[in-house]
Write an enzyme that holds these catalytic residues in place. Sequence first.
Site, PDB file in Angstrom:
ATOM      1  CG  ASN A  98      -4.243  -4.869   2.496  1.00 20.75           C
ATOM      2  OD1 ASN A  98      -3.963  -5.166   1.339  1.00 20.75           O
ATOM      3  ND2 ASN A  98      -3.370  -4.925   3.486  1.00 20.75           N
ATOM      4  NE  ARG A 104      -2.398  -1.544   3.314  1.00 19.55           N
ATOM      5  CZ  ARG A 104      -2.887  -1.474   4.561  1.00 19.55           C
ATOM      6  NH1 ARG A 104      -4.035  -0.863   4.780  1.00 19.55           N
ATOM      7  NH2 ARG A 104      -2.226  -2.001   5.569  1.00 19.55           N
TER       8      ARG A 104
END
Length: 763
Positions: free
Chosen positions: A40, A22
Site C-alpha cells: 500500500n 492486498r
Amino acid sequence: MERTGEAEEITVRGIVQGVGFRPFVWRLARRFGLAGSVSNTGDAVRIHIRGPVEARAAFVAALVAEAPPLARVEQVTRVPAAPVEGAEFHIAESGLGTVSVGIVPDLATCPACRSEIADPKARRFRYAFTNCTDCGPRFSIVEGLPYDRPRTTMRAFALCPDCRREYDDPADRRFHAQPIACPTCGPRLRFGAFEGDAALAAAASALKAGAILAVKGIGGFHIACDATSEAVVAELRRRKQRPAKPLAVMVADLAAARALAEVSALEAEALSDPSAPIVLLRRHLDGPLAPSVAPGQSHVGLMLTYTPLHHLLLASVGGPLVMTSANRANAPQVFRDEEAEAALAGIVDGLLTHDRPIARRLEDGVVRIAAGGVRVMRRGRGQAPRALDWPADFEGAPPILALGSDLKSAACLSHGRKALLTHHLGDLDTPAVEDEFARALADMADVFAHHPEAVAVDLHPGYRATQFGTALAVERGLPLLAIPHHHAHIAATLAENGWPRLGGPVVGLALDGLGLGDDGTLWGAEVLVCDYRESRRIARLVPIPLAGGDVASREPWRVLLAHLDTAVGEDGFPADLLDGKPLATVRAMIAKGLNAPLASSAGRLFDAMAALLGLAPDRLSFEGEAAMALEACAGDIMAAPYPMAVREADGLMELDPAPLWRTALADRAAGVPAPAMAARFHAGVAAAFADLAAWVAEGHGLSTVALSGGVFQNARLLEDVAARLSAHGLAVLLPAEVPANDGGLAFGQAAIAAARLMASEGR
C-alpha cells in the site's frame, strides 16, 4: 498492453485500501504462479510481479474482474520493471507517499461476522467489536494514511496470539483487518459498574424497563430508548428539548422494518446497503411505533443494526429502539468519552460505552427513495469519505477547498477529477459547531494531505463558512472565489451527473429557502441558464417581503400574511385567520421596508401554505418542519393544480402565486379538506415551475434541465416536476449521492471554481 520482459510494476488506484485488496492480490499471484510483492502507498496499491507474459496478462484482467466487493478499481497502469528477487509472492509493508481520497467509509457488519457473534462455539461469540476485512469501522478510526493499525485508534490494543495469526495470514478473512479484535485483546463495553457482556445485559434490561441511555456507536453516541413506548419517547423529547423533529429508529432486520413501515424492493436495498443509512419510509399508522417518534409525519426514518453491539443490543431488547444523535439542542453530537457524561447529564439515565476512541464525529446518513432512485439527504457515516468523480474534462483541475454554507454545512476537497464531499458537519449557528467545523476541516486536510490552490465560498458575506474561507484564503495567500448560491446548487447536480465542463449550458431549476443572488437580493425559486463558469437568471417566483428578516423563516404566519396581502389585499384577508397575531405591526414593517427584505423563496411559499392549512406552529422548532407537514398532509392524493400566473417584470419572467392564493382561500371558505388543498398546492407548484423551465429551455434551444435545492427533498414535488419535464421531451438531471440541500453546495462551489480557474489558464 503486452509486456516483453519478465517483470513489471503495476499500480492500482481507486478504493483499494481497507477492503482486503492486498490479500486478494496475494491469492491471485499464487493462482497464476507469479513471484513478487504488493504494498500500500498513500494513493495506490503497487504490485511488482515476475512471470510469463500470459500469466501476467491473466493476473491483470482478474485484478479488475474479480476485485473484492467493497473495492473500486479505477485505474491500472503497467510499466516494465527490473526483475524481482525470490520465487514467492509476499505482502510488503505499506509505504507513505501522497495521500488520496480512496479510503473506505465505515461498513455495516457482514453476514460472516453476524454468524460468528451468534455462534456459541465461535471465539467471538457475543463480542460487540467483531469485524473483518469486509466490515467494521474504517474512517471513524483512521488518524492517518496509509491505512494501517498504528495510524488508527486501535493502536493501543495489542493483538493476542490468536488475532495475530489471523492478521498475518493472507488466506484469512481478517488479514490486515486493522480493527481486528477479540474478547482477549480488544475493546470492552462498560455500563456503570458492569463490563463486557454483563454491561450489555444490564443496558438491555434498563432499556426494557423504560430507561433512556446513551450508546456509543461508530461515529458518536446515540440516545436510545424504547421506540414503542409513547411515555418514554415523550420523556426523551422533554429532556432533549426536541418537541417535533422526527427521531430515527433502529430495527434488527428487514422483517422488523416491514412491521413498522412499507418497504419496497429499492428501499430494502437501501436499508441493507453496507453504508446502513437511515431510510425514510412510509410508516404504518396503526403499527407499534410510538406516535411521538414522528409526530404529524407520514414517514419515519428507519435503519438496520450496523455494528455487532447494535445486533446484540436489539436482540436482547427484543424490539425497535429510538437511535437519535446524542446532543443537546443546537449542539454537535457527542463522540468523546470524556465529554459524554457531562454533556448528556439530565438527558440520559446511563451510558453504554467502550474504550475504543472515535477519531471523528460521523452522524448517520439519511436517504429516501424518490423518482426511482436513492437520494441522499444527509451524507454521513457509511457514505463519507467515498470520493465522487467529476467529468473527464476536469482532469488536471487544481485542488480546491470549498466551504459550503452555514446550514447543513459540508466542505469539499477536490483534486483533478476527484471530489471528496465531507460528511455532514452541522449547522454553523453556534460557537460549538463553528469550532467543530474548523477542527473537522483541519482533520480532513491532514488525513488526506490536501493542499488547495484556491478557496471557494458562498457569495453571502455574512455566512460563517464564507468568513472562515475568506480568512483562510488571506492567511495562505490563495485566490478566493465567491460563488452565487443557486449557481452552486445547479453545478453540483451537473458535476454529479457527469455533465462535461465544456458541455455547454443547461436550464437550472433551483428551489430552496434562501440564498444570496448575484444582484445582492435574496433568491430561492430561480430558473437559470448556466454552465460551470457562468449563470444567468431568466425567471423567478415573484418576491415577497420577509417581515422580520430571518424571523420570518422561523414564523411561517409572517410569510402567509405577506403572500395573502399581496394576492388579495387587506380587504380580502380572512377575518378568522391569524387571530391574535400582531398583524398591524408586521404590516407597518412591510410598508416602511423596515427589516422586510424581498425574497423569491420556494421554501417560504411552502411554509405559507402550511400555515394557511394549520399545519405549521407559530414558531418552527426545526428547519423544514412546516414543509414536511405539508408534504405528509398531501399524501398520494391526486388533485387539480392550483393556478399560477406568468408575467414579465424587471427583465425577468415571473411566476405569480396570487391566483393560487385566491383559489386556496375559496377552497378554505368552501370547507375543502386540508389534504386535498395540500395536494392541489403541490400539483400547482410542480406544474408551474416545470412548464416555466420547459419554456426557458425552448427559448434558449436547450434540451437538459438540472434540478437542485432543498425544496426538492420533497419527493412528491421532485417526481412531479421530473415527470412533467420529461413529458416536454427534456432530459432531466437529478441529485442522488450529493444532497439537493445545502449539504451538497460545496460540491458545486468546487466544480465552478475549478472550471473558472481552468478557463483562466486557457483550458
